[in-house]
Design an enzyme around this catalytic site. Structure first.
Site, PDB file in Angstrom:
ATOM      1  N   TYR A  29      37.111  60.669  51.032  1.00  0.00           N
ATOM      2  CA  TYR A  29      37.705  61.195  52.415  1.00  0.00           C
ATOM      3  C   TYR A  29      39.234  61.653  52.158  1.00  0.00           C
ATOM      4  O   TYR A  29      39.593  62.762  52.645  1.00  0.00           O
ATOM      5  CB  TYR A  29      37.746  60.106  53.544  1.00  0.00           C
ATOM      6  CG  TYR A  29      36.272  59.639  53.824  1.00  0.00           C
ATOM      7  CD1 TYR A  29      35.690  59.917  54.812  1.00  0.00           C
ATOM      8  CD2 TYR A  29      35.407  58.967  52.695  1.00  0.00           C
ATOM      9  CE1 TYR A  29      34.428  59.498  55.198  1.00  0.00           C
ATOM     10  CE2 TYR A  29      34.238  58.446  53.188  1.00  0.00           C
ATOM     11  CZ  TYR A  29      33.826  58.534  54.469  1.00  0.00           C
ATOM     12  OH  TYR A  29      32.383  58.319  54.711  1.00  0.00           O
ATOM     13  N   GLU A  36      23.452  74.668  69.003  1.00  0.00           N
ATOM     14  CA  GLU A  36      22.320  74.972  69.362  1.00  0.00           C
ATOM     15  C   GLU A  36      21.382  75.084  67.791  1.00  0.00           C
ATOM     16  O   GLU A  36      20.094  75.119  68.057  1.00  0.00           O
ATOM     17  CB  GLU A  36      22.153  76.309  69.998  1.00  0.00           C
ATOM     18  CG  GLU A  36      22.564  77.718  69.523  1.00  0.00           C
ATOM     19  CD  GLU A  36      22.389  78.670  70.201  1.00  0.00           C
ATOM     20  OE1 GLU A  36      21.390  79.035  70.654  1.00  0.00           O
ATOM     21  OE2 GLU A  36      23.398  79.510  70.308  1.00  0.00           O
ATOM     22  N   LYS A  94      46.201  60.756  60.617  1.00  0.00           N
ATOM     23  CA  LYS A  94      45.694  61.717  59.838  1.00  0.00           C
ATOM     24  C   LYS A  94      44.994  62.781  60.798  1.00  0.00           C
ATOM     25  O   LYS A  94      45.125  63.874  60.576  1.00  0.00           O
ATOM     26  CB  LYS A  94      44.775  61.152  58.870  1.00  0.00           C
ATOM     27  CG  LYS A  94      44.259  62.141  57.905  1.00  0.00           C
ATOM     28  CD  LYS A  94      43.571  61.290  56.742  1.00  0.00           C
ATOM     29  CE  LYS A  94      42.253  60.364  57.288  1.00  0.00           C
ATOM     30  NZ  LYS A  94      41.617  59.695  56.398  1.00  0.00           N
ATOM     31  N   CYS A 150      43.435  56.841  59.879  1.00  0.00           N
ATOM     32  CA  CYS A 150      42.617  57.844  60.592  1.00  0.00           C
ATOM     33  C   CYS A 150      43.073  58.573  62.052  1.00  0.00           C
ATOM     34  O   CYS A 150      42.943  59.875  62.080  1.00  0.00           O
ATOM     35  CB  CYS A 150      40.911  57.384  61.108  1.00  0.00           C
ATOM     36  SG  CYS A 150      41.023  55.771  61.759  1.00  0.00           S
ATOM     37  N   HIS A 183      23.088  77.987  74.758  1.00  0.00           N
ATOM     38  CA  HIS A 183      23.460  79.174  74.212  1.00  0.00           C
ATOM     39  C   HIS A 183      24.637  79.736  74.875  1.00  0.00           C
ATOM     40  O   HIS A 183      24.679  79.748  76.213  1.00  0.00           O
ATOM     41  CB  HIS A 183      22.511  80.018  74.054  1.00  0.00           C
ATOM     42  CG  HIS A 183      22.637  81.480  73.508  1.00  0.00           C
ATOM     43  ND1 HIS A 183      22.665  81.678  72.106  1.00  0.00           N
ATOM     44  CD2 HIS A 183      22.757  82.621  74.180  1.00  0.00           C
ATOM     45  CE1 HIS A 183      23.039  82.725  71.724  1.00  0.00           C
ATOM     46  NE2 HIS A 183      23.069  83.594  73.019  1.00  0.00           N
ATOM     47  N   ASP A 188      37.085  45.846  56.326  1.00  0.00           N
ATOM     48  CA  ASP A 188      37.360  46.374  55.025  1.00  0.00           C
ATOM     49  C   ASP A 188      37.589  45.339  54.029  1.00  0.00           C
ATOM     50  O   ASP A 188      37.107  45.389  52.719  1.00  0.00           O
ATOM     51  CB  ASP A 188      38.475  47.397  54.776  1.00  0.00           C
ATOM     52  CG  ASP A 188      38.035  48.526  55.656  1.00  0.00           C
ATOM     53  OD1 ASP A 188      37.251  48.834  56.147  1.00  0.00           O
ATOM     54  OD2 ASP A 188      39.183  49.571  55.610  1.00  0.00           O
ATOM     55  N   ARG A 219      31.109  62.103  46.575  1.00  0.00           N
ATOM     56  CA  ARG A 219      29.771  61.842  46.114  1.00  0.00           C
ATOM     57  C   ARG A 219      28.754  61.143  47.167  1.00  0.00           C
ATOM     58  O   ARG A 219      27.668  61.455  46.707  1.00  0.00           O
ATOM     59  CB  ARG A 219      30.007  60.571  45.011  1.00  0.00           C
ATOM     60  CG  ARG A 219      28.691  60.376  44.191  1.00  0.00           C
ATOM     61  CD  ARG A 219      29.161  59.334  43.113  1.00  0.00           C
ATOM     62  NE  ARG A 219      30.325  59.611  42.358  1.00  0.00           N
ATOM     63  CZ  ARG A 219      29.960  60.498  41.308  1.00  0.00           C
ATOM     64  NH1 ARG A 219      28.704  60.808  40.936  1.00  0.00           N
ATOM     65  NH2 ARG A 219      31.122  60.697  40.500  1.00  0.00           N
ATOM     66  N   THR A 232      45.196  49.756  59.762  1.00  0.00           N
ATOM     67  CA  THR A 232      45.050  50.998  58.993  1.00  0.00           C
ATOM     68  C   THR A 232      44.772  52.061  59.620  1.00  0.00           C
ATOM     69  O   THR A 232      45.357  53.140  59.639  1.00  0.00           O
ATOM     70  CB  THR A 232      44.058  50.839  57.805  1.00  0.00           C
ATOM     71  OG1 THR A 232      44.644  49.669  56.873  1.00  0.00           O
ATOM     72  CG2 THR A 232      44.090  52.107  56.854  1.00  0.00           C
ATOM     73  N   CYS A 233      43.736  51.882  60.486  1.00  0.00           N
ATOM     74  CA  CYS A 233      43.264  53.296  61.307  1.00  0.00           C
ATOM     75  C   CYS A 233      44.518  53.636  62.221  1.00  0.00           C
ATOM     76  O   CYS A 233      44.575  55.059  62.173  1.00  0.00           O
ATOM     77  CB  CYS A 233      42.023  53.096  62.110  1.00  0.00           C
ATOM     78  SG  CYS A 233      41.321  54.347  62.866  1.00  0.00           S
ATOM     79  N   GLY A 287      40.839  55.579  46.220  1.00  0.00           N
ATOM     80  CA  GLY A 287      40.198  54.427  46.912  1.00  0.00           C
ATOM     81  C   GLY A 287      41.170  53.309  47.389  1.00  0.00           C
ATOM     82  O   GLY A 287      42.242  53.317  47.215  1.00  0.00           O
ATOM     83  N   GLU A 327      40.835  65.536  52.745  1.00  0.00           N
ATOM     84  CA  GLU A 327      41.560  65.507  54.046  1.00  0.00           C
ATOM     85  C   GLU A 327      42.950  66.142  53.765  1.00  0.00           C
ATOM     86  O   GLU A 327      43.391  66.865  54.454  1.00  0.00           O
ATOM     87  CB  GLU A 327      41.338  64.470  54.937  1.00  0.00           C
ATOM     88  CG  GLU A 327      39.835  63.983  55.600  1.00  0.00           C
ATOM     89  CD  GLU A 327      39.921  62.747  56.282  1.00  0.00           C
ATOM     90  OE1 GLU A 327      38.840  62.546  56.721  1.00  0.00           O
ATOM     91  OE2 GLU A 327      40.388  61.854  56.131  1.00  0.00           O
TER      92      GLU A 327
END
Length: 449
Positions: free
Chosen positions: A179, A443, A51, A48, A438, A305, A206, A42-43, A264, A183
């Site tokens: 997610y 920071e 995406k 992910c 900085h 999963d 949530r 899937t990823c 989901g 996204e």
């Protein structure tokens, strides 16, 4: 002759399955793996990785506009070509698929490019009808998008199909509040689509801290994303011009060009034959496993999963690695599920690790919360009215930092290093003692008051 064809047969070549197969083979096991689609899971294939590439592509809409405030004059009006982005993303997916395949081949893992099901505690059956025996079977089939049943649901797509759209929809409705929904809402909005997001409750994301998710909602609305809460599908009808008429509870109908359902994902165990081996499933269809990823059947394990523990790729990889160590390296290994960092690559992105403010109050009682609400330097010059928010939650009695939450440019990149400090149980004083780097957004983590 060997008692079994293989020491290990892995079903599913996603991140967890590939890691388990590779490491087990490195420990000397005779390993085979079956995958009915592309190697990578899937990823890599439909999650992910592609995406995140779309997120990068979408962000150029803001970058090109902001560039003018930094002196860059564009000779002509920028235009966007969806097929170019789509095809280049899919090309990268193919490249990674090849890399995963090469990794398995280099470790002498035999790959079956077909579906495999379980036909016994030590047996799998391939789509070709051939059967293979194995001392251990590892199920790593992942999860699959959940599409609710309602009139016209066939007209909607899931996150599996969204990467292959022929054209960019001018109007898109996205169902969900997690997610994937947020996204893709950001992606389509930045690419020029009119985006409407509906959810059956009035809360997005949530599991994240309320201050952070409220900030994302505020900024998303400023960007033109419409939210319809307490809405459930009633039906979808296709009009003569190809558009979709969507009716929902508590809101007026809406006409769009595409409906994306992102409500989901559920463990992909249907039709896998787990009952043939007597493997126990929970009420959600996930394989029930112990801390070593072993099911109630001694020869059958599961990672990722499909177990519905934590649906994150890095977690699946750790579970796959721990399985190999436990079973083939005589080193019983478990995964620590505490303090796992996570991110949402929305526009802007958000990231978090540890307890939210609400969770900390419930668990610890006495806490202290430190915040920094600011505009990034780049956004100030670009006259972009978006404010980042960093939030640190500490145990008031011990000064230990128990949660860190942020939304703003590069928040996930910043949080990864900070998550090490939270995992190490450092205190607010430890952060304060670090000299600020900085000028950076990061920071703010050592300047919180």
């Amino acid at each position: 002759m060997a008692e079994f064809d293989y020491d290990l047969f892995v079903i599913g070549a996603g991140s967890g399955g590939v890691r388990a197969a590779r490491v087990s083979a490195a420990f000397g096991a005779n390993v085979a793996i079956a995958e009915e689609h592309k190697v990578g899971g899937t990823c890599v294939i439909r999650g992910c990785v592609p995406k995140k590439l779309l997120v990068y592509g979408a962000h150029f809409a803001e970058d090109l506009k902001d560039a003018q405030k930094f002196g860059w004059q564009l000779s002509e009006q920028p235009s966007f070509d969806w097929p170019t982005l789509r095809d280049n993303v899919l090309k990268e997916v193919d490249r990674i698929n090849g890399a995963y395949t090469d990794t398995l081949n280099s470790h002498d893992v035999e790959i079956y490019h077909e579906r495999a099901t379980i036909s016994g505690p030590n047996e799998v059956t391939l789509a070709s009808g051939e059967t293979k025996s194995a001392k251990y079977i590892l199920v790593a089939t992942g999860a699959w998008p959940h599409i609710p049943e309602f009139p016209g649901s066939k007209h909607a797509i899931s996150s599996n199909e969204v990467f292959h759209l022929d054209t960019l929809p001018k109007r898109v409705l996205i169902a969900g509040a997690g997610y994937i929904a947020n996204e893709f809402a950001g992606i389509f909005n930045k690419l020029g689509s009119k985006v409407t997001l509906i959810n059956r409750s009035d809360v997005i994301l949530r599991q994240y801290d309320q201050s952070i998710r409220d900030r994302l909602l505020q900024i998303s609305m400023m960007k033109g994303i419409e939210f319809r809460f307490n809405a459930q599908f009633e039906n979808i009808e296709r009009n003569d011009d190809g558009s979709l008429e969507v009716r929902m509870s508590n809101h007026d109908p809406i006409t769009v060009d595409q409906v994306l359902i992102a409500t989901g994902r559920v463990p992909k165990t249907d039709g896998l034959g787990l009952e043939s081996a007597g493997v126990e499933l929970d009420d959600g269809g996930a394989i029930v496993v112990d801390e070593y990823s072993k099911s109630n059947v001694d020869s059958v394990y599961a990672v990722g999963d499909v177990t519905n523990r934590v649906q994150l790729t890095p977690v699946a990889i750790r579970e796959g690695n721990a399985f190999a160590e436990t079973v083939f390296n005589d080193t019983p290994t478990t995964v620590d599920y505490g303090c796992i960092p996570s991110a949402v690559f929305s526009h802007p992105p958000l990231a978090a690790v540890g307890l939210t403010e609400g969770e900390a109050r419930n668990q610890l009682g006495s806490i202290k919360v430190y915040q920094s609400d600011f505009r990034a330097m780049k956004d100030v010059l670009a006259e972009r009215n978006e404010r980042a928010l960093y939030k640190m939650v500490t145990d008031a009695d011990t000064d230990r930092v128990v949660g860190l939450h942020m939304i703003g440019p590069d928040a996930p990149e910043i949080l990864q290093a900070a998550a090490v400090a939270i995992k190490a149980k450092l205190t607010k004083a430890d952060f304060d003692n670090v000299v600020a780097l900085h000028p950076t957004m990061a920071e703010e983590l050592v300047l919180l008051r």
